[in-house]
Design a protein around this motif. Structure first.
Motif, PDB file in Angstrom:
ATOM      1  N   GLU A 193       7.111  -2.864  -2.947  1.00 40.01           N
ATOM      2  CA  GLU A 193       5.679  -3.101  -2.787  1.00 40.01           C
ATOM      3  C   GLU A 193       5.309  -4.575  -2.716  1.00 40.01           C
ATOM      4  O   GLU A 193       4.138  -4.906  -2.616  1.00 40.01           O
ATOM      5  N   ASP A 194       6.310  -5.471  -2.733  1.00 33.49           N
ATOM      6  CA  ASP A 194       5.985  -6.893  -2.644  1.00 33.49           C
ATOM      7  C   ASP A 194       7.175  -7.677  -2.095  1.00 33.49           C
ATOM      8  O   ASP A 194       8.329  -7.279  -2.282  1.00 33.49           O
TER       9      ASP A 194
ATOM     10  N   PRO B 136      20.464  -3.524   4.618  1.00 37.55           N
ATOM     11  CA  PRO B 136      19.857  -2.753   5.704  1.00 37.55           C
ATOM     12  C   PRO B 136      20.069  -3.406   7.067  1.00 37.55           C
ATOM     13  O   PRO B 136      20.390  -4.594   7.162  1.00 37.55           O
ATOM     14  N   ASP B 137      19.876  -2.622   8.115  1.00 34.69           N
ATOM     15  CA  ASP B 137      19.915  -3.153   9.477  1.00 34.69           C
ATOM     16  C   ASP B 137      18.573  -3.758   9.863  1.00 34.69           C
ATOM     17  O   ASP B 137      18.514  -4.721  10.625  1.00 34.69           O
ATOM     18  N   VAL B 138      17.492  -3.172   9.350  1.00 33.82           N
ATOM     19  CA  VAL B 138      16.139  -3.633   9.665  1.00 33.82           C
ATOM     20  C   VAL B 138      15.292  -3.613   8.397  1.00 33.82           C
ATOM     21  O   VAL B 138      15.359  -2.665   7.613  1.00 33.82           O
ATOM     22  N   ILE B 139      14.492  -4.679   8.215  1.00 34.08           N
ATOM     23  CA  ILE B 139      13.517  -4.705   7.134  1.00 34.08           C
ATOM     24  C   ILE B 139      12.134  -4.662   7.755  1.00 34.08           C
ATOM     25  O   ILE B 139      11.784  -5.522   8.572  1.00 34.08           O
ATOM     26  N   LEU B 140      11.347  -3.652   7.397  1.00 32.66           N
ATOM     27  CA  LEU B 140       9.948  -3.573   7.806  1.00 32.66           C
ATOM     28  C   LEU B 140       9.125  -4.263   6.732  1.00 32.66           C
ATOM     29  O   LEU B 140       9.103  -3.822   5.575  1.00 32.66           O
ATOM     30  N   MET B 141       8.445  -5.355   7.101  1.00 30.87           N
ATOM     31  CA  MET B 141       7.816  -6.220   6.105  1.00 30.87           C
ATOM     32  C   MET B 141       6.328  -6.385   6.367  1.00 30.87           C
ATOM     33  O   MET B 141       5.921  -6.858   7.437  1.00 30.87           O
ATOM     34  N   ASP B 142       5.519  -6.007   5.380  1.00 31.94           N
ATOM     35  CA  ASP B 142       4.086  -6.266   5.453  1.00 31.94           C
ATOM     36  C   ASP B 142       3.855  -7.774   5.398  1.00 31.94           C
ATOM     37  O   ASP B 142       4.622  -8.497   4.750  1.00 31.94           O
TER      38      ASP B 142
ATOM     39  N   HIS C  91       0.837  -1.196   0.000  1.00 32.06           N
ATOM     40  CA  HIS C  91       0.000   0.000   0.000  1.00 32.06           C
ATOM     41  C   HIS C  91       0.880   1.257   0.000  1.00 32.06           C
ATOM     42  O   HIS C  91       1.557   1.544   0.984  1.00 32.06           O
ATOM     43  N   GLN C  92       0.860   1.977  -1.095  1.00 33.83           N
ATOM     44  CA  GLN C  92       1.744   3.122  -1.249  1.00 33.83           C
ATOM     45  C   GLN C  92       1.499   4.196  -0.193  1.00 33.83           C
ATOM     46  O   GLN C  92       2.447   4.768   0.360  1.00 33.83           O
TER      47      GLN C  92
END
Length: 233
Positions: free
Chosen positions: A39-40, A53-59, A15-16
């Motif tokens: 987006e996926d 990256p240090d952290v991935i925020l993942m839906d 979701h943009q």
């Protein structure tokens, strides 16, 4: 953390508008750097390969590759990767399934800006972060399963545990905060319940973690339940 080193973050959500909102929140934190977004889950591996990256925020819910599958692939490729799941689901089944893939945290999308920032910092430093509301559901399920399994119950001493405030370790106020943490309340909600500021609550939580020799809120709650410091209600 080195004061000159920023926490590098990759955000993946389909979701943009939600992505833009999260990026605006994270951009306000001087220690954060959003290095990429997608987006996926199918983009996760390439983004991590490129940006480290240090952290991935993942839906968790995405059309092609969902967050569970993407996290499983990332953890297999990068055992030390730190993935923080973003979800609308507070059901413990979702949480346990996701954590089994190697995710470092689980955050509900209803979180406020402070919770998001705190979660990223905790996960980046090597800890785990589970949304307080989800933690409460997990603890209830944990107790239910323990009760059903007599051998497991005896091995962790539930039958011998009686409720006793840990006044030999914590102050009375810290005991109150610990109980409200177990109830699944956020720092803001705890402050409102006890008529103290959110900053004061954070100080109490830090003291509790230090005195109980644990790394995060979830460990503190689990340990408190095992030792009978709190009531699961």
């Amino acid at each position: 953390m080195n004061e000159n080193k920023k926490i590098r973050i990759v955000l993946i959500d389909d979701h943009q508008l939600f992505r833009e909102g999260v990026k605006r929140i994270l951009a306000m934190e001087p220690d954060f750097e959003i290095v990429a977004d997608g987006e996926d889950g199918s983009e996760a591996r390439a983004l991590v390969d490129e940006h480290r990256p240090d952290v991935i925020l993942m839906d968790i819910n995405m059309p092609k590759v969902n967050g569970v599958e993407a996290t499983r692939e990332l953890v297999a490729a990068y055992p030390n990767v730190r993935v923080l799941i973003l979800s609308i689901h507070d059901d413990e089944t979702y949480v346990t399934h996701v954590l089994k893939t190697g995710a470092s945290g689980y955050l509900l999308k209803e979180m406020d800006a402070g919770a998001l920032i705190e979660a990223v910092k905790v996960v980046a430093s090597g800890g785990s972060y589970i949304h307080p509301k989800v933690t409460h559901n997990l603890i209830k399920e944990y107790r239910r399963l323990a009760t059903e399994d007599d051998k497991y119950e005896e091995s962790i001493g539930f039958r011998e545990v009686e409720y006793r405030k840990p006044l030999h370790i914590l102050t009375r106020r810290e005991c109150e905060v610990l109980q409200l943490m177990t109830d699944g309340q956020s720092n803001r909600a705890i402050g409102e319940s006890l008529y103290i500021s959110e900053k004061t609550v954070k100080n109490h939580v830090s003291n509790i973690l230090q005195k109980m020799s644990v790394n995060d809120r979830t460990q503190a709650v689990v340990e408190a339940i095992k030792k009978g410091y709190v009531i699961v209600r």
